[in-house]
Write a protein that holds these residues in place. Structure first.
Motif, mmCIF file in Angstrom:
data_model
loop_
_atom_site.group_PDB
_atom_site.id
_atom_site.type_symbol
_atom_site.label_atom_id
_atom_site.label_comp_id
_atom_site.label_asym_id
_atom_site.label_seq_id
_atom_site.Cartn_x
_atom_site.Cartn_y
_atom_site.Cartn_z
ATOM 1 N N ALA A 10 1.176 -1.109 0.096
ATOM 2 C CA ALA A 10 -0.009 0.141 0.301
ATOM 3 C C ALA A 10 1.091 1.188 -0.275
ATOM 4 O O ALA A 10 0.333 2.197 -0.687
ATOM 5 N N ASN A 13 1.941 2.268 -3.167
ATOM 6 C CA ASN A 13 1.336 2.215 -3.803
ATOM 7 C C ASN A 13 1.163 1.062 -6.141
ATOM 8 O O ASN A 13 0.817 0.708 -6.407
ATOM 9 N N ALA A 15 -1.079 -1.895 -6.507
ATOM 10 C CA ALA A 15 -2.136 -1.853 -6.186
ATOM 11 C C ALA A 15 -2.192 -3.508 -7.218
ATOM 12 O O ALA A 15 -2.799 -4.504 -6.576
ATOM 13 N N VAL A 18 -1.585 -5.458 -3.611
ATOM 14 C CA VAL A 18 -2.392 -5.553 -3.438
ATOM 15 C C VAL A 18 -3.198 -6.370 -3.483
ATOM 16 O O VAL A 18 -3.810 -7.102 -2.491
ATOM 17 N N ALA A 42 -1.916 3.800 3.057
ATOM 18 C CA ALA A 42 -2.375 4.472 1.188
ATOM 19 C C ALA A 42 -2.904 5.848 1.245
ATOM 20 O O ALA A 42 -2.282 6.857 0.785
ATOM 21 N N ALA A 50 -3.228 1.981 -4.808
ATOM 22 C CA ALA A 50 -3.047 0.705 -3.845
ATOM 23 C C ALA A 50 -4.840 1.412 -2.888
ATOM 24 O O ALA A 50 -5.126 0.460 -2.472
#
Length: 197
Positions: A10, A13, A15, A18, A42, A50
């Motif tokens: 997170a 960033n 994603a 994640v 985040a 994220a």
């Protein structure tokens, strides 16, 4: 898994990571040592992608850490507009308050985040909420603002949204008196036009 990999993803960033970690069973609202969830991390990093992945997967936008920050409150206070809008679309608690007893609108007003203030007003945050210091968003915009264009705009937005221009601080000092003391002439004009005393 203690959530640390998810928190790191997170923060960076990432994603895709994640989403992968969640698919592998990472606990979405796991806390780190400060009580922060991955979504709050985040929000701290303004890691929009994220945050989006976490929110879409059902992360709690109102989960508070040990100092009473939530992803919603933090994004509002810092002017992280994209994340703020996502939290608002996913159940942000407009009545929730930070460690100072203030809504997201109060620090956003103080820090001069014009678009954030506009967004929070439109979302329906109480413009006259009083925090533990005895201050409203209007008072903070004047007392802690710099009297410049952004704070003038915020005062104007708050007044147009129906903020009580005569709601004094804990010592009985009104927004108009604070504006005059600081020599904020243009803010003073906005207040007087709205019936400030």
């Amino acid at each position: 898994m203690d959530g640390t990999e998810l928190h790191k993803a997170a923060d960076k960033n990432d994603a895709a990571l994640v989403i992968l970690l969640l698919a592998e069973g990472a606990e979405i609202d796991a806390r780190d040592g400060t009580g922060a969830t991955a979504l709050l991390i985040a929000a701290h990093a303004n890691a929009v992608e994220a945050a989006r992945a976490l929110i879409e997967a059902g992360a709690d936008v109102n989960a508070k850490d040990k100092i009473n920050d939530s992803p919603y409150l933090y994004a509002g206070a810092r002017g992280h507009l994209e994340i703020l809008k996502m939290t608002l679309e996913h159940g942000a608690d407009l009545k929730s308050t930070n460690r100072y007893g203030g809504t997201a609108l109060i620090p956003a007003s103080e820090r001069g985040h014009v678009e954030t203030v506009k967004t929070l007003i439109e979302a329906g945050v109480d413009v006259d909420h009083v925090n533990n210091l005895g201050w409203t968003a209007l008072l903070e915009a004047i007392i802690l603002g710099d009297g410049g264009p952004r704070h003038r705009q915020i005062v104007d937005l708050l007044v147009k949204a129906g903020a009580n221009v005569n709601l004094a601080d804990g010592d009985g000092v009104t927004p108009l008196q604070h504006a005059r003391t600081r020599g904020y002439g243009e803010i003073e004009q906005v207040l007087v036009a709205a019936g400030a005393r």
